[in-house]
Design a protein around this motif. Structure first.
Motif, PDB file in Angstrom:
ATOM      1  N   ASP A   6      38.329  51.888  40.667  1.00  0.00           N
ATOM      2  CA  ASP A   6      39.067  51.788  39.418  1.00  0.00           C
ATOM      3  C   ASP A   6      40.275  52.709  39.494  1.00  0.00           C
ATOM      4  OD1 ASP A   6      37.219  50.037  38.340  1.00  0.00           O
ATOM      5  OD2 ASP A   6      36.037  51.634  37.434  1.00  0.00           O
ATOM      6  N   PHE A   7      41.369  52.328  38.853  1.00  0.00           N
ATOM      7  CA  PHE A   7      42.560  53.167  38.902  1.00  0.00           C
ATOM      8  C   PHE A   7      43.386  52.982  37.637  1.00  0.00           C
ATOM      9  CE2 PHE A   7      44.031  49.119  40.417  1.00  0.00           C
ATOM     10  CZ  PHE A   7      45.314  49.001  39.914  1.00  0.00           C
ATOM     11  N   ILE A   8      44.259  53.948  37.405  1.00  0.00           N
ATOM     12  CA  ILE A   8      45.282  53.827  36.370  1.00  0.00           C
ATOM     13  C   ILE A   8      46.600  54.261  36.991  1.00  0.00           C
ATOM     14  CG2 ILE A   8      43.703  54.185  34.439  1.00  0.00           C
ATOM     15  CD1 ILE A   8      44.795  57.034  34.202  1.00  0.00           C
ATOM     16  N   CYS A   9      47.678  53.723  36.481  1.00  0.00           N
ATOM     17  CA  CYS A   9      49.014  54.097  36.930  1.00  0.00           C
ATOM     18  C   CYS A   9      49.645  54.927  35.820  1.00  0.00           C
ATOM     19  CB  CYS A   9      49.838  52.846  37.208  1.00  0.00           C
ATOM     20  SG  CYS A   9      51.504  53.213  37.764  1.00  0.00           S
ATOM     21  N   VAL A  10      50.146  56.096  36.175  1.00  0.00           N
ATOM     22  CA  VAL A  10      50.734  56.999  35.190  1.00  0.00           C
ATOM     23  C   VAL A  10      52.192  57.247  35.561  1.00  0.00           C
ATOM     24  CG1 VAL A  10      50.633  59.298  34.162  1.00  0.00           C
ATOM     25  CG2 VAL A  10      48.510  58.138  34.815  1.00  0.00           C
ATOM     26  N   LYS A  11      53.074  56.955  34.641  1.00  0.00           N
ATOM     27  CA  LYS A  11      54.497  57.239  34.841  1.00  0.00           C
ATOM     28  C   LYS A  11      54.822  58.597  34.244  1.00  0.00           C
ATOM     29  CE  LYS A  11      55.694  52.413  34.882  1.00  0.00           C
ATOM     30  NZ  LYS A  11      56.462  51.336  34.298  1.00  0.00           N
ATOM     31  N   LYS A  12      55.835  59.244  34.801  1.00  0.00           N
ATOM     32  CA  LYS A  12      56.185  60.596  34.365  1.00  0.00           C
ATOM     33  C   LYS A  12      56.424  60.666  32.861  1.00  0.00           C
ATOM     34  CE  LYS A  12      58.729  63.440  36.814  1.00  0.00           C
ATOM     35  NZ  LYS A  12      59.901  63.980  37.504  1.00  0.00           N
ATOM     36  N   GLY A  13      57.174  59.733  32.314  1.00  0.00           N
ATOM     37  CA  GLY A  13      57.439  59.736  30.883  1.00  0.00           C
ATOM     38  C   GLY A  13      56.171  59.591  30.062  1.00  0.00           C
ATOM     39  N   GLU A  14      55.266  58.766  30.543  1.00  0.00           N
ATOM     40  CA  GLU A  14      53.986  58.579  29.858  1.00  0.00           C
ATOM     41  C   GLU A  14      53.154  59.859  29.922  1.00  0.00           C
ATOM     42  OE1 GLU A  14      50.065  55.670  30.010  1.00  0.00           O
ATOM     43  OE2 GLU A  14      51.532  55.561  31.618  1.00  0.00           O
ATOM     44  N   PHE A  15      53.207  60.536  31.060  1.00  0.00           N
ATOM     45  CA  PHE A  15      52.470  61.798  31.218  1.00  0.00           C
ATOM     46  C   PHE A  15      52.940  62.810  30.178  1.00  0.00           C
ATOM     47  CE2 PHE A  15      52.332  66.065  33.169  1.00  0.00           C
ATOM     48  CZ  PHE A  15      50.955  66.199  33.303  1.00  0.00           C
ATOM     49  N   ARG A  16      54.239  62.876  29.961  1.00  0.00           N
ATOM     50  CA  ARG A  16      54.797  63.836  29.005  1.00  0.00           C
ATOM     51  C   ARG A  16      54.447  63.479  27.562  1.00  0.00           C
ATOM     52  NH1 ARG A  16      60.638  63.944  31.798  1.00  0.00           N
ATOM     53  NH2 ARG A  16      60.203  65.440  33.443  1.00  0.00           N
TER      54      ARG A  16
END
Length: 69
Positions: A6-16
């Motif tokens: 299982d995985f998720i993709c995290v973008k920098k803007g979303e992380f913030r």
């Protein structure tokens, strides 16, 4: 076929903006989790997080590595 984790993709803007939401998704997957920058080589930048604190640190480090390369 091959089994995939299982995985998720995290973008920098979303992380913030949505760290709590990201951490809930990680909790749903369960620890330990592997954190990896998607724009580095196959095993470059891997980070194993065993808990929430390590996951946050791992994501911060990956985003920093992405800037440097």
């Amino acid at each position: 076929g091959l089994n995939c984790l299982d995985f998720i993709c995290v973008k920098k803007g979303e992380f913030r903006k949505n760290l709590d939401k990201i951490l809930r998704k990680i909790e749903a997957i369960g620890y330990p989790v592997i954190i990896k920058a998607n724009d580095l080589g196959s095993s470059i930048g891997l980070y194993c997080a065993n808990n929430e604190k390590e996951a946050i640190l791992g994501m911060k480090r990956r985003f920093y590595m992405m800037k440097m390369c």
